[in-house]
Design a protein around this motif. Structure first.
Motif, PDB file in Angstrom:
ATOM      1  N   GLN A   1      24.853 -16.941  -3.058  1.00 29.49           N
ATOM      2  CA  GLN A   1      24.579 -16.104  -2.257  1.00 29.49           C
ATOM      3  C   GLN A   1      24.882 -14.851  -1.565  1.00 29.49           C
ATOM      4  OE1 GLN A   1      22.700 -19.547  -0.229  1.00 29.49           O
ATOM      5  NE2 GLN A   1      21.131 -19.834  -2.033  1.00 29.49           N
ATOM      6  N   GLY A   2      26.073 -15.141  -0.555  1.00 33.63           N
ATOM      7  CA  GLY A   2      27.003 -14.078   0.129  1.00 33.63           C
ATOM      8  C   GLY A   2      27.578 -13.051  -0.785  1.00 33.63           C
ATOM      9  N   VAL A   3      28.336 -13.173  -2.134  1.00 34.18           N
ATOM     10  CA  VAL A   3      28.686 -11.995  -3.140  1.00 34.18           C
ATOM     11  C   VAL A   3      27.538 -11.350  -3.465  1.00 34.18           C
ATOM     12  CG1 VAL A   3      28.990 -11.642  -5.297  1.00 34.18           C
ATOM     13  CG2 VAL A   3      30.999 -13.727  -4.249  1.00 34.18           C
ATOM     14  N   SER A   4      26.175 -11.806  -3.409  1.00 32.47           N
ATOM     15  CA  SER A   4      25.034 -10.996  -4.343  1.00 32.47           C
ATOM     16  C   SER A   4      24.814 -10.263  -2.798  1.00 32.47           C
ATOM     17  CB  SER A   4      23.917 -12.742  -4.219  1.00 32.47           C
ATOM     18  OG  SER A   4      24.781 -13.191  -5.565  1.00 32.47           O
ATOM     19  N   GLN A   5      24.369 -11.193  -1.455  1.00 37.03           N
ATOM     20  CA  GLN A   5      24.068  -9.637  -0.646  1.00 37.03           C
ATOM     21  C   GLN A   5      25.374  -8.423  -0.303  1.00 37.03           C
ATOM     22  OE1 GLN A   5      21.432 -10.453   2.085  1.00 37.03           O
ATOM     23  NE2 GLN A   5      21.951  -8.565   2.111  1.00 37.03           N
ATOM     24  N   ARG A   6      26.566  -9.200  -0.411  1.00 37.85           N
ATOM     25  CA  ARG A   6      27.836  -8.099  -0.324  1.00 37.85           C
ATOM     26  C   ARG A   6      27.507  -7.031  -1.574  1.00 37.85           C
ATOM     27  NH1 ARG A   6      32.956 -10.670   1.974  1.00 37.85           N
ATOM     28  NH2 ARG A   6      32.214 -11.578   3.351  1.00 37.85           N
ATOM     29  N   LEU A   7      26.868  -7.311  -2.623  1.00 40.64           N
ATOM     30  CA  LEU A   7      27.422  -6.543  -4.085  1.00 40.64           C
ATOM     31  C   LEU A   7      25.397  -5.376  -3.246  1.00 40.64           C
ATOM     32  CD1 LEU A   7      27.198  -8.222  -6.601  1.00 40.64           C
ATOM     33  CD2 LEU A   7      29.198  -6.275  -5.977  1.00 40.64           C
TER      34      LEU A   7
ATOM     35  N   PRO B   1      37.057 -12.333   3.394  1.00 43.75           N
ATOM     36  CA  PRO B   1      37.044 -13.967   3.796  1.00 43.75           C
ATOM     37  C   PRO B   1      35.840 -14.097   4.222  1.00 43.75           C
ATOM     38  CG  PRO B   1      38.524 -12.632   5.143  1.00 43.75           C
ATOM     39  CD  PRO B   1      37.500 -11.671   4.380  1.00 43.75           C
ATOM     40  N   PHE B   2      35.181 -15.295   3.168  1.00 51.70           N
ATOM     41  CA  PHE B   2      33.656 -15.720   3.659  1.00 51.70           C
ATOM     42  C   PHE B   2      33.774 -16.940   4.429  1.00 51.70           C
ATOM     43  CE2 PHE B   2      33.053 -13.478  -0.536  1.00 51.70           C
ATOM     44  CZ  PHE B   2      32.059 -12.813  -0.217  1.00 51.70           C
TER      45      PHE B   2
ATOM     46  N   LEU C   1      18.288 -18.674  -7.311  1.00 49.51           N
ATOM     47  CA  LEU C   1      19.630 -19.169  -6.181  1.00 49.51           C
ATOM     48  C   LEU C   1      19.301 -17.522  -4.793  1.00 49.51           C
ATOM     49  CD1 LEU C   1      21.469 -20.618  -5.098  1.00 49.51           C
ATOM     50  CD2 LEU C   1      23.561 -19.569  -6.361  1.00 49.51           C
ATOM     51  N   THR C   2      19.962 -16.514  -5.590  1.00 55.09           N
ATOM     52  CA  THR C   2      20.088 -15.433  -5.628  1.00 55.09           C
ATOM     53  C   THR C   2      18.997 -14.049  -4.415  1.00 55.09           C
ATOM     54  OG1 THR C   2      20.585 -13.895  -6.984  1.00 55.09           O
ATOM     55  CG2 THR C   2      22.416 -15.840  -5.978  1.00 55.09           C
TER      56      THR C   2
END
Length: 252
Positions: free
Chosen positions: A90-96, A141-142, A36-37
């Motif tokens: 996916q958004g969390v993965s990119q930010r991390l 925010p996302f 997924l990520t």
């Protein structure tokens, strides 16, 4: 004619060899990365963790393991659907990934559980800014499809060799620290090195978006530093940096 046949066979052989290599690389990537990520999966994470520990033993520096998960992820999945939940992951993965160095390892172990592995760390003064950067980025925010989501993360930190001298117990220590961060009074971050009943003397509390303030009775999250990590002088210096400034830049 014979030369033409041999040339054709050679081109076909090379084409097949290139295709086999491409397929092997693709299979290797799928076996070691989250579908997924695109982050490292559990298998690759444990391999990287052991290598980080081995490198820390040789260099005399520290390997740092961060465990984190998202607050209320199940409710988001249940109310908005798995498609939005997947977009959030996916958004969390990119930010991390944006918050750490290319040489560091970000992994998804499953669900909303992530790890961050930092190599070549000299001391806790190097850890606190990264933890703040991650927590700050994840609190922004996302915007996902028609949903505007604000989520927070609980983060636990364990250090090699301070908290453990092997991979399995280091994972347990970071996981326990993450759940300690969830306990009342709720904190955003906790260290495996912190004594369980030791309340930190100073905190910084995120009370309003984009602002860091002193603790208050209405505090909803905080960032703590372990007593065992460092000397009193270094702790004081770390907290001065932690408390400095009234605003933060958006994201990472």
């Amino acid at each position: 004619m014979k030369g033409s046949i041999n040339g054709l066979l050679l081109r076909r052989s090379l084409s097949y060899a290139i295709e086999r290599k491409r397929m092997a690389e693709q299979l290797h990537h799928l076996a070691h990365h989250d579908a997924l990520t695109g982050l490292a999966n559990r298998k690759l994470f444990y391999d990287r963790l052991q290598r980080s520990i081995n490198a820390a033993r040789r260099s005399g520096k520290r390997a740092v393991l961060m465990f984190l998960d998202l607050t209320g992820f199940k409710a988001i999945n249940d109310s908005l659907g798995h498609q939005v939940g997947d977009l959030l992951l996916q958004g969390v993965s990119q930010r991390l990934t944006d918050c750490v160095r290319a040489s560091d390892c970000v992994a998804r172990l499953g669900g909303d559980e992530f790890t961050v592995l930092l190599d070549d760390v000299s001391g806790p003064e190097d850890i606190l800014p990264i933890a703040q950067k991650i927590l700050g980025a994840l609190s922004e925010p996302f915007t996902l499809e028609s949903a505007h989501l604000v989520t927070h993360a609980s983060l636990g930190v364990a250090l090699f060799p301070d908290d453990s001298d092997d991979a399995a117990s280091l994972v347990r220590a970071a996981d326990a620290a993450m759940y300690q961060a969830k306990q009342p009074p709720p904190t955003t971050a906790a260290s495996a090195s912190s004594p369980r009943n030791w309340p930190p003397k100073r905190k910084v509390t995120r009370t309003t978006p984009g602002a860091w303030a002193r603790p208050s009775s209405k505090a909803n999250s905080s960032c703590t530093i372990s007593r065992k990590w460092t000397s009193a002088a270094a702790r004081s210096s770390a907290w001065k940096r932690c408390c400095a400034g009234s605003t933060r830049k958006k994201g990472c």
